[in-house]
Scaffold this motif. Sequence first.
Motif, PDB file in Angstrom:
ATOM      1  N   ASN A  47       0.700  -1.208  -0.016  1.00 47.31           N
ATOM      2  CA  ASN A  47      -0.008  -0.019   0.092  1.00 47.31           C
ATOM      3  C   ASN A  47       0.815   1.309   0.012  1.00 47.31           C
ATOM      4  OD1 ASN A  47      -1.943  -1.867   0.381  1.00 47.31           O
ATOM      5  ND2 ASN A  47      -3.117  -0.491   1.648  1.00 47.31           N
ATOM      6  N   ALA A  48       0.380   2.352  -0.549  1.00 47.92           N
ATOM      7  CA  ALA A  48       0.956   3.904  -0.628  1.00 47.92           C
ATOM      8  C   ALA A  48       0.483   4.259   0.805  1.00 47.92           C
ATOM      9  CB  ALA A  48       0.163   4.731  -1.863  1.00 47.92           C
ATOM     10  N   MET A  49       1.771   5.110   1.205  1.00 53.65           N
ATOM     11  CA  MET A  49       1.258   6.087   2.611  1.00 53.65           C
ATOM     12  C   MET A  49       1.597   7.325   2.225  1.00 53.65           C
ATOM     13  SD  MET A  49       4.268   4.679   5.028  1.00 53.65           S
ATOM     14  CE  MET A  49       5.687   4.192   4.582  1.00 53.65           C
ATOM     15  N   TYR A  50       0.986   8.028   3.019  1.00 54.35           N
ATOM     16  CA  TYR A  50       1.255   9.568   2.859  1.00 54.35           C
ATOM     17  C   TYR A  50       1.285  10.227   4.014  1.00 54.35           C
ATOM     18  CZ  TYR A  50      -0.814   8.681  -1.809  1.00 54.35           C
ATOM     19  OH  TYR A  50      -0.898   8.258  -3.094  1.00 54.35           O
ATOM     20  N   GLU A  51       2.138  11.373   4.031  1.00 53.26           N
ATOM     21  CA  GLU A  51       2.310  12.270   5.546  1.00 53.26           C
ATOM     22  C   GLU A  51       2.060  13.550   4.963  1.00 53.26           C
ATOM     23  OE1 GLU A  51       5.820  11.796   7.183  1.00 53.26           O
ATOM     24  OE2 GLU A  51       7.057  12.946   5.440  1.00 53.26           O
ATOM     25  N   HIS A  52       1.922  14.415   5.954  1.00 53.59           N
ATOM     26  CA  HIS A  52       1.505  15.817   5.640  1.00 53.59           C
ATOM     27  C   HIS A  52       2.772  16.315   5.309  1.00 53.59           C
ATOM     28  CE1 HIS A  52      -0.107  19.976   6.382  1.00 53.59           C
ATOM     29  NE2 HIS A  52      -1.289  19.280   6.133  1.00 53.59           N
ATOM     30  N   GLU A  53       2.615  17.394   4.306  1.00 53.97           N
ATOM     31  CA  GLU A  53       3.840  18.177   3.974  1.00 53.97           C
ATOM     32  C   GLU A  53       4.673  18.872   5.095  1.00 53.97           C
ATOM     33  OE1 GLU A  53       2.514  20.449   0.618  1.00 53.97           O
ATOM     34  OE2 GLU A  53       2.497  18.857  -0.725  1.00 53.97           O
ATOM     35  N   GLU A  54       4.150  19.010   6.282  1.00 55.63           N
ATOM     36  CA  GLU A  54       4.781  19.676   7.223  1.00 55.63           C
ATOM     37  C   GLU A  54       5.464  18.673   8.006  1.00 55.63           C
ATOM     38  OE1 GLU A  54       1.685  21.768   9.687  1.00 55.63           O
ATOM     39  OE2 GLU A  54       0.976  22.904   8.020  1.00 55.63           O
ATOM     40  N   GLY A  55       5.466  17.388   7.623  1.00 56.95           N
ATOM     41  CA  GLY A  55       6.163  16.688   8.134  1.00 56.95           C
ATOM     42  C   GLY A  55       5.449  15.671   9.251  1.00 56.95           C
ATOM     43  N   PRO A  56       6.265  14.977  10.057  1.00 56.41           N
ATOM     44  CA  PRO A  56       5.526  13.724  10.779  1.00 56.41           C
ATOM     45  C   PRO A  56       4.912  14.663  11.909  1.00 56.41           C
ATOM     46  CG  PRO A  56       7.925  13.282  10.386  1.00 56.41           C
ATOM     47  CD  PRO A  56       7.711  14.346   9.766  1.00 56.41           C
ATOM     48  N   PRO A 103      -4.480  18.076  -1.519  1.00 55.80           N
ATOM     49  CA  PRO A 103      -3.394  18.921  -1.232  1.00 55.80           C
ATOM     50  C   PRO A 103      -3.023  18.986   0.053  1.00 55.80           C
ATOM     51  CG  PRO A 103      -5.237  20.161  -2.337  1.00 55.80           C
ATOM     52  CD  PRO A 103      -5.475  18.635  -2.017  1.00 55.80           C
ATOM     53  N   GLY A 104      -1.599  19.141   0.296  1.00 61.58           N
ATOM     54  CA  GLY A 104      -0.928  19.242   1.715  1.00 61.58           C
ATOM     55  C   GLY A 104      -0.163  18.046   2.012  1.00 61.58           C
ATOM     56  N   TRP A 105      -0.507  16.886   1.193  1.00 58.36           N
ATOM     57  CA  TRP A 105       0.018  15.791   1.723  1.00 58.36           C
ATOM     58  C   TRP A 105       0.827  15.279   0.601  1.00 58.36           C
ATOM     59  CZ3 TRP A 105      -1.145  13.302   5.958  1.00 58.36           C
ATOM     60  CH2 TRP A 105      -2.250  13.634   6.783  1.00 58.36           C
ATOM     61  N   ARG A 106       2.006  14.336   0.889  1.00 56.18           N
ATOM     62  CA  ARG A 106       2.837  13.834  -0.102  1.00 56.18           C
ATOM     63  C   ARG A 106       2.952  12.452   0.123  1.00 56.18           C
ATOM     64  NH1 ARG A 106       7.761  12.472   0.831  1.00 56.18           N
ATOM     65  NH2 ARG A 106       8.660  12.810   2.872  1.00 56.18           N
ATOM     66  N   ARG A 107       3.574  11.696  -0.778  1.00 55.35           N
ATOM     67  CA  ARG A 107       3.714  10.326  -0.842  1.00 55.35           C
ATOM     68  C   ARG A 107       4.765   9.890  -0.040  1.00 55.35           C
ATOM     69  NH1 ARG A 107       3.161   5.648  -4.516  1.00 55.35           N
ATOM     70  NH2 ARG A 107       3.570   3.934  -3.299  1.00 55.35           N
ATOM     71  N   LEU A 108       4.908   9.069   0.910  1.00 55.14           N
ATOM     72  CA  LEU A 108       5.912   8.719   1.658  1.00 55.14           C
ATOM     73  C   LEU A 108       6.395   7.135   1.306  1.00 55.14           C
ATOM     74  CD1 LEU A 108       8.090   9.196   4.034  1.00 55.14           C
ATOM     75  CD2 LEU A 108       6.200   8.118   5.449  1.00 55.14           C
ATOM     76  N   ARG A 109       7.564   6.966   0.669  1.00 52.59           N
ATOM     77  CA  ARG A 109       7.991   5.839   0.294  1.00 52.59           C
ATOM     78  C   ARG A 109       8.620   5.032   1.419  1.00 52.59           C
ATOM     79  NH1 ARG A 109       6.111   5.578  -5.053  1.00 52.59           N
ATOM     80  NH2 ARG A 109       6.590   7.658  -5.905  1.00 52.59           N
ATOM     81  N   TRP A 110       8.334   3.792   1.443  1.00 52.92           N
ATOM     82  CA  TRP A 110       8.782   2.756   2.377  1.00 52.92           C
ATOM     83  C   TRP A 110      10.277   2.714   2.652  1.00 52.92           C
ATOM     84  CZ3 TRP A 110       5.365   0.815   5.639  1.00 52.92           C
ATOM     85  CH2 TRP A 110       3.861   0.902   5.421  1.00 52.92           C
ATOM     86  N   ALA A 111      11.017   2.802   1.679  1.00 57.09           N
ATOM     87  CA  ALA A 111      12.430   3.092   1.703  1.00 57.09           C
ATOM     88  C   ALA A 111      12.534   4.165   2.566  1.00 57.09           C
ATOM     89  CB  ALA A 111      13.443   2.990   0.378  1.00 57.09           C
TER      90      ALA A 111
END
Length: 132
Positions: A47-56, A103-111
């Motif tokens: 599955n893909a995961m996303y995090e807010h662009e402001e960071g964790p 908007p405001g979210w970016r894809r977070l890669r597992w790596a």
Amino acid sequence: MSEESNLMSELWPLAPAQATDWLLELCGDGITGFMPPAMPDAVWVLNAMYEHEEGPADVSYHEYHQARLADGSVQRREVAGIDLDAVGIATGGGVGRAHYPGPGWRRLRWAELARRIGDPVVPECILEGMPG
């Protein structure tokens, strides 16, 4: 032979009994079907995961979901008598493929996550038996 059974055999022709011998060897008795062998204790997460662009954030979605369960603002999720909230981790993506949350979210890669927390992408013990 009836017209209906002719139609069925055209759609699903009978296969020789030996065609499923490999399943019998792999899974055991297949009187009502074949159950695949037990899964290994390591799996690939696709599955893909996303995090807010402001960071964790300071609180994970799982922690947020657990707090909402505790205060009764959401109901527990059960499937076939299994309490998913007791045995799983809430990701906020629902069941199936995760979609871009907007908007405001970016894809977070597992790596990237593995590097961030200091874990290898594939644990060392998994690589030992791999060809190559």
